[in-house]
Design a protein around this motif. Structure first.
Motif: not given
Length: 245
Positions: A18-30
């Motif tokens: 499960r490659p790191a770059g294929e994981r789901g991403q979330a960015n809420f700032g904090w």
């Protein structure tokens, strides 16, 4: 890459990266988070969990920020702290601060609310948040912590969470044994995955090989079947290894 391209067949076992770059991403700032499995706004029917392992989130939390009071039920949740410190408070009256190298564990059972915060005003905090599915529903909630020294996990699998609490590990309601390890240079770890079990390796830091498969920070490895596993070629490597139902 497709699942088939990420899968290696070995005698008695199938290993899927499960490659790191294929994981789901979330960015809420904090909060910046990478999801190995579907979570929150990230939904992928191909990655809904693995065995009774449901969530692995790699979370980076800004100074003074965190997760306010929120409820959980029928989930076995642990936080493996990789940098900074994590402060926990819950409706059972528990409160603690766990620093890098420590693990906090909560069995939500019949229901509990809790908060998790970065107590430092300036330093980022990084941790792996992991959810496992319990064998039995609506059990009595529980909370525990454990500190793992560098010596505990250097070149060996250190058990810190298990169904029977063996070898000083914390006791979970999930049918799982969870280990931490670090590898560097010529260190090598050998273990066996028994028939009827599943294995998962999560690389928290650095890089290593598992049965000749090269893995780096953020990668996961799903293991099905039974046989021997060899962890070697570590470079500042820190991993979690799950033995799952």
């Amino acid at each position: 890459m497709t699942i088939a391209q990420n899968t290696t067949q070995q005698v008695g076992m199938s290993l899927t990266v499960r490659p790191a770059g294929e994981r789901g991403q979330a960015n809420f700032g904090w909060l910046k988070s990478a999801h190995s499995f579907s979570f929150g706004n990230y939904h992928d029917p191909e990655h809904m969990g693995f065995g009774n392992l449901r969530v692995i989130n790699d979370d980076l939390v800004a100074g003074g920020k965190g997760f306010g009071q929120h409820p959980h039920q029928n989930a076995e949740i642990f936080s493996y702290v990789l940098g900074g410190a994590l402060e926990h408070k819950d409706s059972l009256g528990n409160g603690s601060v766990v620093s890098a190298g420590g693990v906090q564990y909560m069995s939500a059972g019949s229901g509990v609310t809790h908060s998790e915060f970065n107590p430092s005003a300036t330093e980022e905090m990084r941790f792996l948040q992991v959810w496992l599915l319990p064998e039995t529903q609506n059990t009595k909630p529980a909370y525990d912590t454990i500190d793992l020294s560098n010596e505990d996990k250097s070149g060996k699998l250190k058990l810190f969470l298990s169904r029977d609490g063996r070898n000083g590990s914390m006791t979970t309601q999930a049918d799982a044994s969870v280990y931490a390890a670090t590898l560097e240079g010529g260190q090598k770890i050998s273990t066996d995955l028994k028939a009827g079990r599943k294995g998962w390796v999560q690389v928290a830091n650095g890089s290593l090989n598992v049965n000749g498969i090269a893995l780096t920070k953020g990668d996961g490895l799903a293991i099905e079947g039974s046989g021997s596993l060899i962890f070697d070629q570590g470079s500042a490597a820190e991993i979690l290894f799950f033995d799952l139902s």
